[in-house]
Design a protein around this motif. Structure first.
Motif, mmCIF file in Angstrom:
data_model
loop_
_atom_site.group_PDB
_atom_site.id
_atom_site.type_symbol
_atom_site.label_atom_id
_atom_site.label_comp_id
_atom_site.label_asym_id
_atom_site.label_seq_id
_atom_site.Cartn_x
_atom_site.Cartn_y
_atom_site.Cartn_z
ATOM 1 N N SER A 104 41.231 32.323 10.006
ATOM 2 C CA SER A 104 40.714 31.188 10.781
ATOM 3 C C SER A 104 39.884 31.657 11.980
ATOM 4 C CB SER A 104 41.875 30.315 11.266
ATOM 5 O OG SER A 104 42.783 31.073 12.042
ATOM 6 N N GLU A 105 40.084 32.890 12.430
ATOM 7 C CA GLU A 105 39.356 33.410 13.588
ATOM 8 C C GLU A 105 38.021 34.051 13.212
ATOM 9 O OE1 GLU A 105 42.108 36.081 15.387
ATOM 10 O OE2 GLU A 105 43.488 34.508 16.026
ATOM 11 N N LEU A 106 37.776 34.235 11.922
ATOM 12 C CA LEU A 106 36.531 34.858 11.493
ATOM 13 C C LEU A 106 35.372 33.869 11.608
ATOM 14 C CD1 LEU A 106 34.909 37.138 10.083
ATOM 15 C CD2 LEU A 106 35.598 36.120 7.907
ATOM 16 N N VAL A 107 34.335 34.255 12.326
ATOM 17 C CA VAL A 107 33.107 33.469 12.441
ATOM 18 C C VAL A 107 31.997 34.278 11.788
ATOM 19 C CG1 VAL A 107 31.478 32.344 14.003
ATOM 20 C CG2 VAL A 107 33.916 32.433 14.588
ATOM 21 N N ILE A 108 31.407 33.756 10.733
ATOM 22 C CA ILE A 108 30.491 34.543 9.910
ATOM 23 C C ILE A 108 29.265 34.991 10.689
ATOM 24 C CG2 ILE A 108 28.921 34.396 7.935
ATOM 25 C CD1 ILE A 108 31.091 32.806 6.492
ATOM 26 N N ASN A 109 28.670 34.096 11.491
ATOM 27 C CA ASN A 109 27.447 34.504 12.177
ATOM 28 C C ASN A 109 27.694 35.414 13.374
ATOM 29 O OD1 ASN A 109 28.377 32.754 14.132
ATOM 30 N ND2 ASN A 109 26.582 31.413 14.124
ATOM 31 N N GLU A 110 28.963 35.719 13.662
ATOM 32 C CA GLU A 110 29.296 36.711 14.687
ATOM 33 C C GLU A 110 29.655 38.056 14.065
ATOM 34 O OE1 GLU A 110 32.448 35.206 17.078
ATOM 35 O OE2 GLU A 110 31.259 33.581 17.953
ATOM 36 N N THR A 111 29.632 38.125 12.744
ATOM 37 C CA THR A 111 30.109 39.311 12.039
ATOM 38 C C THR A 111 28.926 40.127 11.535
ATOM 39 O OG1 THR A 111 32.040 38.033 11.322
ATOM 40 C CG2 THR A 111 31.616 40.104 10.179
ATOM 41 N N TYR A 511 19.989 34.053 6.088
ATOM 42 C CA TYR A 511 19.826 32.818 6.860
ATOM 43 C C TYR A 511 21.186 32.258 7.232
ATOM 44 C CZ TYR A 511 18.386 28.103 8.179
ATOM 45 O OH TYR A 511 18.180 26.937 8.869
ATOM 46 N N ASP A 512 21.419 32.124 8.531
ATOM 47 C CA ASP A 512 22.663 31.528 9.035
ATOM 48 C C ASP A 512 22.492 30.018 9.067
ATOM 49 O OD1 ASP A 512 23.911 33.997 9.410
ATOM 50 O OD2 ASP A 512 23.037 34.246 11.395
ATOM 51 N N ALA A 513 22.793 29.372 7.941
ATOM 52 C CA ALA A 513 22.595 27.927 7.834
ATOM 53 C C ALA A 513 23.531 27.178 8.765
ATOM 54 C CB ALA A 513 22.820 27.478 6.388
ATOM 55 N N LEU A 514 24.763 27.665 8.892
ATOM 56 C CA LEU A 514 25.762 27.098 9.788
ATOM 57 C C LEU A 514 26.506 28.245 10.455
ATOM 58 C CD1 LEU A 514 27.225 24.405 7.329
ATOM 59 C CD2 LEU A 514 25.658 23.959 9.244
ATOM 60 N N THR A 515 27.366 27.904 11.391
ATOM 61 C CA THR A 515 28.158 28.939 12.054
ATOM 62 C C THR A 515 28.939 29.756 11.047
ATOM 63 O OG1 THR A 515 28.388 27.518 13.996
ATOM 64 C CG2 THR A 515 29.921 29.369 13.806
ATOM 65 N N TYR A 520 21.742 34.257 1.506
ATOM 66 C CA TYR A 520 20.869 35.426 1.458
ATOM 67 C C TYR A 520 20.115 35.482 0.135
ATOM 68 C CZ TYR A 520 24.786 37.431 -1.199
ATOM 69 O OH TYR A 520 25.776 37.647 -2.120
ATOM 70 N N LEU A 521 18.963 36.123 0.196
ATOM 71 C CA LEU A 521 18.173 36.450 -0.988
ATOM 72 C C LEU A 521 17.815 37.923 -0.886
ATOM 73 C CD1 LEU A 521 16.568 35.753 -3.553
ATOM 74 C CD2 LEU A 521 14.635 35.133 -2.066
ATOM 75 N N LYS A 522 18.286 38.712 -1.840
ATOM 76 C CA LYS A 522 18.027 40.147 -1.845
ATOM 77 C C LYS A 522 17.187 40.495 -3.075
ATOM 78 C CE LYS A 522 22.522 41.193 0.284
ATOM 79 N NZ LYS A 522 23.791 41.961 0.142
ATOM 80 N N GLY A 553 22.652 34.484 -2.933
ATOM 81 C CA GLY A 553 24.075 34.300 -2.703
ATOM 82 C C GLY A 553 24.401 33.732 -1.339
ATOM 83 N N SER A 554 25.707 33.620 -1.097
ATOM 84 C CA SER A 554 26.170 33.068 0.175
ATOM 85 C C SER A 554 27.548 33.611 0.516
ATOM 86 C CB SER A 554 26.228 31.532 0.115
ATOM 87 O OG SER A 554 27.241 31.110 -0.788
#
Length: 744
Positions: A104-111, A511-515, A520-522, A553-554
């Motif tokens: 619950s503490e993981l924030v994707i755009n901070e990682t 692309y960080d669509a949300l927090t 991504y496109l690779k 992917g996402s």
């Protein structure tokens, strides 16, 4: 008076601007003063942010007196620091207190790398206790053993039967594992020199989209990093079925020195396996590492390791011999198969902060490697009197280095992370041999014997432009190869040589669509090299066939305790390599394409209970053969792996793991089918004081399964005509082991 007011106003503005643009430098560490990588440092006032480097160092801009900094890392308690005048005058040391993982503490755009964070979670909740389990930590990767435990595993990933490493790049602390032009197959990768408890981090990526990864990185790459320190010393003992024994010792040598760490680890394994002809397998591993930090937090690590192994093997047996009762599933046609192998590694790593926003990472390595393997795939097909046993042998020296400079720059308001590097690898292989043998003693015919030299030099650059929510990362890689071979079976001395250069562009979008949603496109071009002996015999044809791939992917957190990673992917290969061991050649099976879907879930049910699952659906076909005759042998079309893990519930830990492989074609027209399997493993541990006791059960439900399978044409001693059918290595039956360890 007006001039004085203007000067005062100008001074105030300049002071405010100077204050606003000040930097804070620091180090993030754990409770034993060891640096923590990828900690997120966030200014709650100015919204500026930074991440700690591998050495724990961070530099955060746009800080002012009175600002509040939040420092966080999954698995540690958040720390808050108020900026004061002293914060700008000296390096700050931020100590984070360890705690249980909370998704619950993981924030994707901070990682920095959400996928790498997932692998940290998997390692924490499901610790590895065998070298095989190390590879199983890569989502979607399935392995199989088919030669008595001493031979490298067969690898399956994204619709590939990768054999022993033809289409996946493996490394440890920057040191390559794949063996080019190996006696038993191109890219052969033996990870048994790793003691699993020394693994600290697993970095992996699927596809050929990474500029710092070259040869073999078509299906993907995996880089293992070993621990820099031990919190505690420990000893352990495991005893189990089939005369299985494992001892482990890990000893901290510099317990009270925070600027220097040193430890040694040793492992011994022995087992007879479930086979009627005992494996007589044993392996000894030794590992030592010294790490030192300078006052500027530059790091030097020196690693020395050695392993040696020997084994007997029952080999792959034909299904018809089991069906007619000639042998059991755990019997043998030729029980004189087996081998020996050893590897000694010396690796020096150097990480230096060149400036506040640039870091140099380098390593130099040397390996000495020896290999001898006896196999019999076809029994009496070629030689009806003596049988078809073959010997494959080599002695190898590997020299090389890797270096990369990472710089964080500003182009106006656009952030730019520029990573550029170069590498060298040189292999000297003496007496690489393929011989027809009898009973592992008599050489009946030498089919191949020679000395081989192979060099790979490369350079790359990767630029990541930060446009806020969108990051664009173009990259370019250049590789140069030199292949040389001296055939000792010729009457005269002659050096056959070929050279080739290849350029591999990459382009990735994030692309960080949300927090908590990153899309991504690779895309990128990759390659895998061919065996030097084949390259020179074919005068340079098909040296470095390309791969072309793309991933859409996402990584998504739809709920606080659930993280989902998914990808739609495509991969095209100009040439698929198939190694024919008894002929000592690598055959090309032409152009192939694969596409599919990856789906991974991580769900934290409670503070101590975790669920994970990874599935891959693949369509794999040859593009040059007619429909119905274009299957790629042994390419899995569906794999599934996962389980439940208990982490520190009042001293208890453990888990239930499963893996599933669907039925798959064993030949080009799917007339021979390799049967799928579903296997479940279980482990449970209880810790009191410094002692941990546990039990490990492989194949909990005693499933009858075939670990590896091949469609092979063979002839038994009493047969007049050859038969093509499934030849298999039986999977381990119910297998229980007890463990005890002590920390001090």
């Amino acid at each position: 008076m007006n001039v004085l007011k203007l000067m005062t106003l100008f001074s105030a503005i300049m002071c405010a601007k100077f204050s606003f643009s000040q930097q804070i430098k620091g180090v993030v560490a754990n409770s034993v003063k060891q640096p923590l990588e990828a900690a997120y440092v966030y200014n709650l006032n100015s919204k500026s942010h930074a991440h700690s480097s591998e050495n724990g160092v961070f530099v955060i801009d746009n800080c002012s007196n009175g600002d509040s900094l939040k420092i966080g890392l999954l698995g540690y308690k958040n720390r808050y620091v108020v900026v004061s005048d002293s914060s700008f005058n000296s390096k700050q040391t931020i100590i984070l207190e360890e705690k249980s993982f909370q998704l619950s503490e993981l924030v994707i755009n901070e990682t920095v790398n959400p996928v790498s964070t997932i692998s940290r979670l998997d390692l924490k909740t499901n610790p590895v206790n065998s070298s095989q389990e190390i590879l199983r930590k890569v989502p979607g990767l399935i392995i199989g053993q088919h030669a008595g435990g001493g031979k490298a595993e067969q690898i399956f990933l994204r619709g590939f039967d990768i054999d022993h490493g033809t289409d996946i790049s493996l490394s440890v602390d920057g040191m390559p594992v794949n063996m080019v032009s190996h006696a038993h197959g191109q890219g052969y990768s033996d990870l048994h020199f790793i003691i699993p408890e020394t693994v600290n981090k697993i970095d992996f990526g699927k596809g050929s989209y990474y500029a710092n990864r070259g040869d073999f990185a078509t299906a993907g790459y995996v880089d293992f990093s070993t621990r820099d320190y031990l919190k505690e010393s420990s000893i352990g003992l495991t005893v189990g079925d089939f005369n299985t024994l494992r001892t482990l010792g890990m000893f901290n040598l510099l317990e009270h020195d925070t600027d220097k760490n040193a430890y040694i680890a040793t492992e011994y394994i022995a087992t007879d396996g479930p086979y009627e002809s005992p494996q007589n397998f044993n392996r000894l591993n030794l590992f030592g590492k010294f790490t030192s930090y300078s006052p500027n937090n530059d790091k030097v690590s020196v690693t020395l390791s050695h392993f040696i192994s020997r084994w007997d093997a029952s080999g792959q047996i034909p299904q018809r011999a089991v069906d007619d009762g000639s042998i059991t599933r755990f019997g043998a046609i030729d029980d004189t198969e087996g081998g020996t192998t050893e590897r000694t590694n010396f690796n020096v790593e150097f990480n230096k902060h060149v400036s506040d926003h640039s870091m140099l990472k380098s390593n130099a390595f040397y390996s000495h490697y020896g290999f001898e393997l006896y196999s019999n795939f076809t029994f009496f097909l070629e030689d009806p009197v003596n049988g078809d046993q073959i010997k494959q042998q080599e002695e190898r020296h590997i020299f090389g280095f890797n270096t990369a400079l990472n710089q964080e720059l500003l182009l106006g308001d656009v952030g730019l992370t520029l990573t550029s590097g170069a590498s060298l690898r040189h292999d000297i292989i003496n007496d690489i041999e393929l011989s027809h043998t009898l009973n592992r003693k008599t050489i009946l015919e030498q089919k191949q014997l020679g000395d081989l030299n192979q060099t790979n030099m490369n350079a790359f650059t990767n630029a990541q432009f930060d446009l806020g929510k969108l990051k664009i990362a173009p990259a370019l890689r250049l590789d140069y190869f030199k292949f040389m071979y001296n055939d000792k079976l010729l009457n005269t001395y002659s050096t056959q040589a070929e050279a080739k250069t290849i350029v591999s562009p990459k382009l990735n979008f994030y692309y960080d669509a949300l927090t908590n949603l990153q899309v991504y496109l690779k895309s990128g071009l990759g390659f895998h090299s061919n065996d030097t002996r084949v390259v020179v015999s074919q005068m340079g044809k098909d040296i470095l066939p390309r791969s072309y791939g793309a991933d859409l992917g996402s990584v998504w957190k739809p709920f606080p305790k659930l993280i989902v990673n998914s990808a739609l992917w495509y991969l095209f290969l100009e040439q698929e390599f198939v190694y024919v061991g008894d002929a000592g050649i690598v055959e090309s099976s032409g152009k192939t394409e694969r596409y599919g879907v990856d789906l991974g879930l991580r769900y934290q049910l409670t503070d101590w209970l975790y669920f994970d699952s990874d599935a891959t659906v693949t369509h794999a076909r040859s593009t040059e053969d007619p429909e119905g005759e274009n299957y790629i042998p042994l390419a899995p079309d569906f794999t599934l792996a996962g389980g439940l893990a208990v982490d520190n519930l009042d001293g208890f830990s453990g888990g239930l793991r499963y893996r599933y492989v669907d039925d798959r074609p064993a030949n080009e027209d799917n007339s021979i089918v390799a049967k799928g399997y579903f296997v479940t493993d279980f482990n449970a541990n209880y810790t009191f004081n410094k002692v941990t006791v546990g039990v490990i059960v492989e194949n909990l439900f005693d499933t009858e399964w075939n670990e590896t399978q091949f469609a092979t044409e063979s002839r038994l001693f009493n047969e007049t005509a050859p038969v093509e059918e499934i030849h298999f290595t039986p999977g381990t039956p119910f297998f229980i082991k007890g463990t005890i360890s002590y920390k001090f």
